[in-house]
Design a protein around this motif. Sequence first.
Motif, PDB file in Angstrom:
ATOM      1  N   TYR A 155       0.995  -0.985  -0.094  1.00 28.18           N
ATOM      2  CA  TYR A 155       0.071   0.056  -0.034  1.00 28.18           C
ATOM      3  C   TYR A 155       0.917   1.175  -0.002  1.00 28.18           C
ATOM      4  O   TYR A 155       2.211   1.095   0.414  1.00 28.18           O
ATOM      5  CB  TYR A 155      -0.766   0.130   1.228  1.00 28.18           C
ATOM      6  CG  TYR A 155      -1.867  -1.140   1.692  1.00 28.18           C
ATOM      7  CD1 TYR A 155      -2.020  -1.988   0.599  1.00 28.18           C
ATOM      8  CD2 TYR A 155      -2.321  -1.399   2.756  1.00 28.18           C
ATOM      9  CE1 TYR A 155      -2.872  -3.074   0.729  1.00 28.18           C
ATOM     10  CE2 TYR A 155      -3.233  -2.398   3.031  1.00 28.18           C
ATOM     11  CZ  TYR A 155      -3.377  -3.469   2.000  1.00 28.18           C
ATOM     12  OH  TYR A 155      -4.304  -4.380   2.248  1.00 28.18           O
ATOM     13  N   ARG A 156       0.181   2.475  -0.452  1.00 27.80           N
ATOM     14  CA  ARG A 156       1.182   3.737  -0.603  1.00 27.80           C
ATOM     15  C   ARG A 156       0.665   4.817   0.463  1.00 27.80           C
ATOM     16  O   ARG A 156      -0.718   4.523   0.571  1.00 27.80           O
ATOM     17  CB  ARG A 156       1.241   4.097  -2.084  1.00 27.80           C
ATOM     18  CG  ARG A 156       1.768   3.050  -2.911  1.00 27.80           C
ATOM     19  CD  ARG A 156       2.913   3.696  -3.339  1.00 27.80           C
ATOM     20  NE  ARG A 156       3.706   2.688  -3.883  1.00 27.80           N
ATOM     21  CZ  ARG A 156       5.282   2.415  -4.020  1.00 27.80           C
ATOM     22  NH1 ARG A 156       6.036   3.335  -3.483  1.00 27.80           N
ATOM     23  NH2 ARG A 156       5.792   1.350  -4.406  1.00 27.80           N
ATOM     24  N   CYS A 157       1.258   5.479   0.774  1.00 33.92           N
ATOM     25  CA  CYS A 157       0.816   6.557   1.579  1.00 33.92           C
ATOM     26  C   CYS A 157       0.231   7.660   0.626  1.00 33.92           C
ATOM     27  O   CYS A 157       0.601   8.124  -0.417  1.00 33.92           O
ATOM     28  CB  CYS A 157       2.155   7.452   2.399  1.00 33.92           C
ATOM     29  SG  CYS A 157       1.596   8.969   2.974  1.00 33.92           S
ATOM     30  N   GLY A 158      -1.120   8.207   0.926  1.00 34.49           N
ATOM     31  CA  GLY A 158      -1.821   8.941   0.128  1.00 34.49           C
ATOM     32  C   GLY A 158      -1.376  10.398  -0.151  1.00 34.49           C
ATOM     33  O   GLY A 158      -1.814  11.205  -0.924  1.00 34.49           O
ATOM     34  N   ARG A 159      -0.465  10.838   0.785  1.00 32.19           N
ATOM     35  CA  ARG A 159       0.044  12.065   1.115  1.00 32.19           C
ATOM     36  C   ARG A 159       1.433  12.086   0.071  1.00 32.19           C
ATOM     37  O   ARG A 159       1.666  12.963  -0.643  1.00 32.19           O
ATOM     38  CB  ARG A 159       0.490  12.530   2.393  1.00 32.19           C
ATOM     39  CG  ARG A 159      -0.846  13.192   2.962  1.00 32.19           C
ATOM     40  CD  ARG A 159      -0.332  13.941   4.226  1.00 32.19           C
ATOM     41  NE  ARG A 159      -1.550  14.497   4.950  1.00 32.19           N
ATOM     42  CZ  ARG A 159      -1.287  14.731   6.057  1.00 32.19           C
ATOM     43  NH1 ARG A 159      -0.275  14.715   6.687  1.00 32.19           N
ATOM     44  NH2 ARG A 159      -2.512  15.169   6.607  1.00 32.19           N
ATOM     45  N   GLY A 161       3.008   9.136  -1.108  1.00 38.54           N
ATOM     46  CA  GLY A 161       3.486   8.133  -2.119  1.00 38.54           C
ATOM     47  C   GLY A 161       4.358   6.920  -1.750  1.00 38.54           C
ATOM     48  O   GLY A 161       4.622   6.035  -2.447  1.00 38.54           O
ATOM     49  N   CYS A 174       3.230   5.385   7.284  1.00 41.29           N
ATOM     50  CA  CYS A 174       3.968   6.003   6.267  1.00 41.29           C
ATOM     51  C   CYS A 174       5.514   6.366   6.920  1.00 41.29           C
ATOM     52  O   CYS A 174       5.777   6.756   8.070  1.00 41.29           O
ATOM     53  CB  CYS A 174       3.402   7.269   6.018  1.00 41.29           C
ATOM     54  SG  CYS A 174       4.731   8.385   4.948  1.00 41.29           S
ATOM     55  N   GLU A 304      -4.082  -0.894  -7.086  1.00 37.65           N
ATOM     56  CA  GLU A 304      -3.314   0.198  -6.320  1.00 37.65           C
ATOM     57  C   GLU A 304      -3.937   0.669  -5.191  1.00 37.65           C
ATOM     58  O   GLU A 304      -5.049   1.212  -5.228  1.00 37.65           O
ATOM     59  CB  GLU A 304      -2.762   1.361  -7.466  1.00 37.65           C
ATOM     60  CG  GLU A 304      -1.893   2.255  -6.740  1.00 37.65           C
ATOM     61  CD  GLU A 304      -1.553   3.416  -7.537  1.00 37.65           C
ATOM     62  OE1 GLU A 304      -0.798   3.387  -8.319  1.00 37.65           O
ATOM     63  OE2 GLU A 304      -2.294   4.660  -7.135  1.00 37.65           O
ATOM     64  N   ARG A 306      -3.867   3.207  -2.042  1.00 39.91           N
ATOM     65  CA  ARG A 306      -3.471   4.236  -1.399  1.00 39.91           C
ATOM     66  C   ARG A 306      -4.221   4.851  -0.402  1.00 39.91           C
ATOM     67  O   ARG A 306      -5.452   4.862  -0.298  1.00 39.91           O
ATOM     68  CB  ARG A 306      -3.523   5.800  -2.227  1.00 39.91           C
ATOM     69  CG  ARG A 306      -2.673   5.573  -3.242  1.00 39.91           C
ATOM     70  CD  ARG A 306      -2.368   6.784  -4.524  1.00 39.91           C
ATOM     71  NE  ARG A 306      -1.340   6.717  -5.092  1.00 39.91           N
ATOM     72  CZ  ARG A 306      -0.265   7.020  -4.882  1.00 39.91           C
ATOM     73  NH1 ARG A 306       0.070   8.175  -3.841  1.00 39.91           N
ATOM     74  NH2 ARG A 306       0.946   7.157  -5.910  1.00 39.91           N
ATOM     75  N   LEU A 308      -5.297   7.200   2.985  1.00 37.34           N
ATOM     76  CA  LEU A 308      -5.332   8.428   2.994  1.00 37.34           C
ATOM     77  C   LEU A 308      -5.592   8.767   4.372  1.00 37.34           C
ATOM     78  O   LEU A 308      -5.674   7.754   5.601  1.00 37.34           O
ATOM     79  CB  LEU A 308      -6.625   9.079   2.274  1.00 37.34           C
ATOM     80  CG  LEU A 308      -6.745   8.533   0.951  1.00 37.34           C
ATOM     81  CD1 LEU A 308      -8.192   9.221   0.341  1.00 37.34           C
ATOM     82  CD2 LEU A 308      -5.686   9.247   0.048  1.00 37.34           C
ATOM     83  N   THR A 325      -7.466   2.050  -6.873  1.00 38.42           N
ATOM     84  CA  THR A 325      -7.368   2.433  -8.432  1.00 38.42           C
ATOM     85  C   THR A 325      -7.030   0.884  -9.222  1.00 38.42           C
ATOM     86  O   THR A 325      -6.044   0.149  -8.556  1.00 38.42           O
ATOM     87  CB  THR A 325      -6.322   3.349  -8.760  1.00 38.42           C
ATOM     88  OG1 THR A 325      -6.316   4.432  -7.849  1.00 38.42           O
ATOM     89  CG2 THR A 325      -6.372   3.605 -10.189  1.00 38.42           C
TER      90      THR A 325
END
Length: 329
Positions: A155-159, A161, A174, A304, A306, A308, A325
Amino acid sequence: MTSGRSRFRPSSSVARQKLAAAQRADLGRPPLGTRLTGYTPKGEVIQDEAEIVRVVFDRFTGGDSLRAIAAWLGETGVKTRRGGAWSPSTVATILKNPRYAGRAVYNGKPTGKPGDWEPIVTPEVFDRAQRRLDDPRRKTHHEGYDRRHLGAGLYRCGRCGKAMHSHTGARYRCPAGCLIRSAVPIDELVCGVVAARLARPDLAELLPTVDVEEVRAITGEIDRLTARIEEIEQDYDEGNIDGRRYRTATEKVQAELTAARSRLVRLTGSVGAAGDVLRADDPAEAFAAAPLMIRRSVIDLLLEVRVLTSPRGRRGFDPETVALTWKVA
Ligand SMILES: [Zn+2]
């Protein structure tokens, strides 16, 4: 081509053999006496095996663990050069050998000169694999910690990346400190969405890189050939065929089997460990039952994620705080 060999062979002393090996390496010739998976002893490429080596590099640089690659090689029926089963360390042995990138080696170290054989992977791919092998996070996070945390490193950090890390108390954090979130509700959301997608009948369309029907056909072919070898062995045991006919028959079937396995490797390599789930009769059920590393591969292939920030003071979990996504149509 073999002039080096005949020139150096008469040597009986260890010192002379070492000198000969050093000279061979210096000339960029493949070392004598050792055969690498993918090459004949003379250093010529064996295409079927080379394809396997390429897929091993692709999967590893694509994020698969050594363990997952070893398990997958075992399932495809490919054997090691010595005919044994694959382990994380035999997979690592392949990944660490600079000869695959066409680099001459002496005493286990690159001489800095190119070899005179055909490389199987590009220097870029090889160097990427070395960086991942040397990355301490691979061991601590991906091979160990991530087993318990589905989305860590995925998973990615929404802020910012960056890839989220596992954090104490079943949370994701994160690494840049943007946010910390509880893991369980996010994992449940992601798994639910993926399982729902896998349950749809158009799964095959979702995976343009994999011809599911062809994979099923080849798997059937492998089963049939394996059964054929057992039949031939039984015929031989019962005295129905002699040794010569036994050898001819098994060699023919074995060659077909190797070809079928290598086709399977080519087809399934691109989707990595996720292929097992996608090819299952009930992919959604297979996904739910799969080990964590396999579920990670499926998620990574499809989605994908993200994460938040969750508004302060909000009670309960809001699915809107996770941005999903699709990577596929
Ligand atoms: Zn961040």
